[in-house]
Design a protein around this motif. Structure first.
Motif, PDB file in Angstrom:
ATOM      1  N   ALA A  27       0.834  -1.203   0.000  1.00  0.00           N
ATOM      2  CA  ALA A  27       0.000   0.000   0.000  1.00  0.00           C
ATOM      3  C   ALA A  27       0.868   1.252   0.000  1.00  0.00           C
ATOM      4  O   ALA A  27       0.603   2.207  -0.738  1.00  0.00           O
ATOM      5  N   PRO A  32      -0.793   5.937  -2.339  1.00  0.00           N
ATOM      6  CA  PRO A  32      -2.193   6.354  -2.432  1.00  0.00           C
ATOM      7  C   PRO A  32      -2.397   7.801  -1.992  1.00  0.00           C
ATOM      8  O   PRO A  32      -1.614   8.349  -1.213  1.00  0.00           O
ATOM      9  N   VAL A  35      -6.162   6.710   2.437  1.00  0.00           N
ATOM     10  CA  VAL A  35      -6.318   5.312   2.825  1.00  0.00           C
ATOM     11  C   VAL A  35      -7.358   5.177   3.925  1.00  0.00           C
ATOM     12  O   VAL A  35      -7.575   6.085   4.728  1.00  0.00           O
ATOM     13  N   TRP A  36      -8.004   4.007   3.916  1.00  0.00           N
ATOM     14  CA  TRP A  36      -8.917   3.595   4.976  1.00  0.00           C
ATOM     15  C   TRP A  36      -8.469   2.202   5.366  1.00  0.00           C
ATOM     16  O   TRP A  36      -8.483   1.286   4.549  1.00  0.00           O
ATOM     17  N   ILE A  37      -8.063   2.029   6.612  1.00  0.00           N
ATOM     18  CA  ILE A  37      -7.555   0.739   7.074  1.00  0.00           C
ATOM     19  C   ILE A  37      -8.586   0.115   7.998  1.00  0.00           C
ATOM     20  O   ILE A  37      -9.009   0.724   8.981  1.00  0.00           O
ATOM     21  N   SER A  50      -8.206   6.214   9.232  1.00  0.00           N
ATOM     22  CA  SER A  50      -8.426   6.858   7.949  1.00  0.00           C
ATOM     23  C   SER A  50      -7.607   8.123   7.851  1.00  0.00           C
ATOM     24  O   SER A  50      -7.357   8.798   8.857  1.00  0.00           O
ATOM     25  N   THR A  51      -7.196   8.460   6.637  1.00  0.00           N
ATOM     26  CA  THR A  51      -6.524   9.730   6.413  1.00  0.00           C
ATOM     27  C   THR A  51      -7.531  10.829   6.115  1.00  0.00           C
ATOM     28  O   THR A  51      -7.162  11.996   6.062  1.00  0.00           O
TER      29      THR A  51
END
Length: 74
Positions: A27, A32, A35-37, A50-51
Motif C-alpha cells: 500500500a 495512495p 487510505v482507509w484501514i 483513515s486519512t
C-alpha cells in the motif's frame, strides 16, 4: 541466513493469507492519495483508521471495495 533472495511480488488475487507487513508495504509503495484501514487488532477487536475525516466518503469507498470484491469472487 536468507533462504530466498531477489523475490518479485506479483500483483493479483490470491487465496492465501498474507503477512500484514507485506500488505501495508504494498500500500505504501502504491503511493495512495488517501487510505482507509480496516483490520483486527491483537485482542480480536475492530481496528479502523483513515486519512480522511469524512465518514460518508469512507463508507462510499468501503462499498466500492465491497463491489470489487464481489466481482472477483464470482
Amino acid at each position: 541466513m536468507k533462504l530466498v533472495e531477489n523475490v518479485t511480488v506479483q500483483p493479483g488475487v490470491t487465496s492465501l493469507d498474507l503477512d500484514v507487513e507485506r500488505v501495508l508495504q504494498a500500500a505504501i509503495d502504491a503511493k495512495p492519495k488517501a487510505v482507509w484501514i480496516i483490520g483486527e487488532d491483537a485482542d480480536g477487536g475492530l481496528y479502523f483508521a483513515s486519512t480522511r475525516s469524512d465518514g460518508g466518503e469512507a463508507l462510499w469507498w468501503m462499498e466500492k471495495a465491497k463491489y470489487a470484491l464481489m466481482e472477483i469472487s464470482k
